[in-house]
Enzyme design. Structure first.
Site, PDB file in Angstrom:
ATOM      1  N   GLY A  45     -13.981  -3.934  -0.372  1.00 23.39           N
ATOM      2  CA  GLY A  45     -15.333  -3.440  -0.103  1.00 23.39           C
ATOM      3  C   GLY A  45     -15.745  -2.360  -1.086  1.00 23.39           C
ATOM      4  O   GLY A  45     -16.863  -2.347  -1.607  1.00 23.39           O
ATOM      5  N   LYS A 105     -20.322 -15.942   1.470  1.00 26.76           N
ATOM      6  CA  LYS A 105     -21.706 -15.568   1.763  1.00 26.76           C
ATOM      7  C   LYS A 105     -22.454 -14.926   0.606  1.00 26.76           C
ATOM      8  O   LYS A 105     -21.973 -13.952   0.022  1.00 26.76           O
ATOM      9  CB  LYS A 105     -21.716 -14.572   2.910  1.00 26.76           C
ATOM     10  CG  LYS A 105     -21.443 -15.198   4.252  1.00 26.76           C
ATOM     11  CD  LYS A 105     -21.577 -14.120   5.254  1.00 26.76           C
ATOM     12  CE  LYS A 105     -21.673 -14.566   6.672  1.00 26.76           C
ATOM     13  NZ  LYS A 105     -21.636 -13.367   7.516  1.00 26.76           N
ATOM     14  N   GLY A 134      -9.003  -8.031  -1.592  1.00 28.43           N
ATOM     15  CA  GLY A 134      -9.219  -9.118  -0.643  1.00 28.43           C
ATOM     16  C   GLY A 134      -8.605 -10.435  -1.065  1.00 28.43           C
ATOM     17  O   GLY A 134      -7.505 -10.471  -1.605  1.00 28.43           O
ATOM     18  N   ARG A 154       0.818  -1.213   0.000  1.00 28.27           N
ATOM     19  CA  ARG A 154       0.000   0.000   0.000  1.00 28.27           C
ATOM     20  C   ARG A 154       0.849   1.258   0.000  1.00 28.27           C
ATOM     21  O   ARG A 154       0.444   2.277  -0.570  1.00 28.27           O
ATOM     22  CB  ARG A 154      -0.946  -0.005   1.204  1.00 28.27           C
ATOM     23  CG  ARG A 154      -2.076  -0.983   0.985  1.00 28.27           C
ATOM     24  CD  ARG A 154      -3.013  -1.032   2.152  1.00 28.27           C
ATOM     25  NE  ARG A 154      -4.159  -1.856   1.823  1.00 28.27           N
ATOM     26  CZ  ARG A 154      -4.989  -2.376   2.714  1.00 28.27           C
ATOM     27  NH1 ARG A 154      -4.802  -2.141   4.004  1.00 28.27           N
ATOM     28  NH2 ARG A 154      -5.996  -3.112   2.324  1.00 28.27           N
TER      29      ARG A 154
END
Ligand code: AMP
Length: 394
Positions: free
Chosen positions: A374, A198, A351, A37
Site C-alpha cells: 500500500g 481492480k 504484496g 519482516r
C-alpha cells in the site's frame, strides 16, 4: 527531500524508540510462518546495538481492534528476535503500562526491549496525542523503519515524531532511495507494469505514472475495463462499469503525452473461474460470451517482456492474471522472469508481485523489493507518506 537516518545522529547511551514492522504471519499454534519482516529489521537494530543505543522496539501485529488479545501478542517475535540477535530481547507485558515503564528504565546501553502490540490500544490508529506523547517519553530519539505502515498517520508512525528528533532506519532509507529515484529522476526508458484485480485501487497511480513513464503496461483483471473502453468484447471478464470513462480518459492522456500504453493483445480465457476450466487463447477484445480472461496470452507475454527488457527503470505492481491458479500463472511468471533477466533498475511493489518473485526464486535478481504494498502504491501515486513526511530533513 532527503531525510535524516540513524547514521546522522548521536546514538551512544540514547534511548532509540524504533517503529518496526513485526506484523508477521503466524499459524494457529502461535508459530511464525514467515520471518522475512524480522530479518528485514535486523540491520537497523544491529546498528543501534553496535552504537550502544538503548533499543526500544514497537510494532503492531494483526488487528486486535484496540483490545488486549493474547492471540496477537508479539511475544513469539521477541523470542525469535533474541535468537537472531544472539542476545536477550525483553518482552514488555504491556505497551505503555508499568511493565513497559520498568523495562525501559532498566535498559542498558546495547540492550533491547520489545513493547507489546501497539494496536492493543485504539489510540494507536487514531493517532491520539496523549498516547503518542507517552510512547515518545520512552525515547530520546525516534527511528521509523516500518515502511509498510508509513502511509498511515498513526501514533507510532507519525504522532511520536512531533515530540522527538525523528530519523529513518535503513529499510525506509532504501525504499526512499529506490522509489524516490524512480519517480523523480528515473533512468529512461522508464516502464511501469500494473496488474491485479481492480482499476479502482490504482486510479491515482495510473494517472500519476502517465506523467512520469515512457511506457505503461496494464495487465491482470484491470486490463479488461480498458479493453472494453476501447470497444472490445470481454465476455464475463472483470469489468468496472463505472470506471469506463476513467479508462477512456487515461487512454487519451497517454496519447496526448506520447506515453506508450500497452494492454494485453491476447488473453488466456476460461469457461469458468477454476483451475480445471477449459481454456483457450483469444484476442483480448474478442472474448466469447460466457468466457473470462484469467491470464494474459503468449503475444502479450512477449510484448510485455520485450518492453521490460528494453527499459532502464522498471516498476511492477500486481499480477498479470489469477496466478493463484497454476494454469493461469504463466503471464505473471513471464513478467517476473523478464524483471529478473533485465539489467535495468527493477523495483517490485509489495504484496502479490513480491510474493510471486520470491516463489520463483528471483528475489536476488531484483534491485529492490518493496516492503510495503500500500505504501509503495501511494508513493507511486505521488502522495506524501505521513510517516516519512514527519521525519527530520537532512
Ligand atoms: P490486487 O490486490 O489488486 O493486486 O489484485 C490481486 C488479485 O488480482 C489476485 O488475487 C489475482 O488473482 C487477481 N487477478 C489478476 N488477474 C485477474 C483476472 N484476469 N481476473 C480475475 N482476477 C484477477
Amino acid at each position: 527531500m532527503h531525510k535524516k537516518t540513524i547514521r546522522d545522529i548521536p546514538l551512544k547511551g540514547m534511548r532509540a524508540l524504533v517503529r518496526v514492522d513485526f506484523n508477521v504471519p503466524m499459524d494457529d499454534a502461535g508459530q511464525i510462518t514467515d520471518e522475512n519482516r524480522i530479518q528485514g529489521a535486523l540491520p537497523t537494530i544491529q546498528y543501534l546495538i553496535e552504537h550502544e543505543a538503548k533499543v526500544i522496539l514497537m510494532s503492531h501485529m494483526g488487528r486486535p481492534k484496540g483490545a488486549v488479545n493474547p492471540k496477537y501478542s508479539l511475544a513469539p517475535v521477541a523470542q525469535r528476535l533474541s535468537h537472531l540477535l544472539g542476545q536477550k530481547v525483553r518482552m514488555a507485558k504491556d505497551v505503555i503500562g508499568p511493565d513497559a515503564d520498568a523495562a525501559v528504565a532498566e535498559l542498558k546501553d546495547g540492550g533491547v526491549v520489545l513493547l507489546e502490540n501497539l494496536r492493543y490500544h485504539a489510540e494507536e490508529e487514531k493517532n491520539n496525542a496523549d498516547f503518542a506523547r507517552k510512547l515518545a517519553s520512552y525515547g530520546d530519539v525516534y527511528v521509523n523503519d516500518a515502511f509498510g505502515t508509513a502511509h498511515r498517520a498513526h501514533a507510532s508512525t507519525e504522532g511520536v515524531a512531533h515530540y522527538l528528533p525523528a530519523v529513518s532506519g535503513f529499510l525506509i532509507e532504501k525504499e526512499l532511495q529506490f522509489l524516490g529515484q524512480a519517480v523523480e529522476n528515473p533512468e529512461r526508458p522508464f516502464v511501469a507494469v500494473l496488474g491485479g484485480a481492480k482499476v479502482s485501487d490504482k486510479l491515482g497511480v495510473i494517472k500519476n505514472l502517465l506523467d512520469k513513464v515512457d511506457t505503461l503496461i496494464i495487465g491482470g483483471g484491470m486490463a479488461y475495463t480498458f479493453v472494453k473502453a476501447q470497444g472490445g468484447e470481454i465476455g464475463k471478464s472483470l469489468l468496472e462499469e463505472d470506471k469506463l470513462d476513467y479508462a477512456r480518459e487515461m487512454l487519451e492522456k497517454a496519447r496526448a503525452k506520447g506515453v506508450k500504453l500497452l494492454l494485453p493483445e491476447d488473453t488466456l480465457a476460461a469457461d469458468s473461474f477454476s483451475n480445471d476450466a477449459s481454456s483457450k487463447v483469444v484476442l483480448s477484445g474478442e472474448i466469447p460470451e460466457g468466457w473470462l480472461g484469467l491470464d494474459i496470452g503468449p503475444k502479450a507475454q512477449k510484448a510485455f517482456s520485450d518492453a521490460i527488457k528494453s527499459a532502464r527503470t522498471v516498476v511492477w505492481n500486481g499480477p498479470m492474471g489469477v496466478f493463484e491458479l497454476s494454469n493461469f500463472a504463466s503471464g505473471t511468471r513471464a513478467v517476473a522472469q523478464a524483471m529478473a533477466d533485465s539489467d535495468a533498475v527493477t523495483i517490485v511493489g509489495g504484496g502479490d508481485s513480491a510474493a510471486a518473485v520470491a516463489q520463483l526464486g528471483f528475489a536476488g535478481k531484483i534491485s529492490h523489493i518493496s516492503t510495503g504494498g500500500g505504501a509503495s502504491l501511494e508513493f507511486l501515486e505521488g502522495l506524501e507518506l505521513p510517516g516519512v513526511a514527519a521525519l527530520n530533513d537532512k
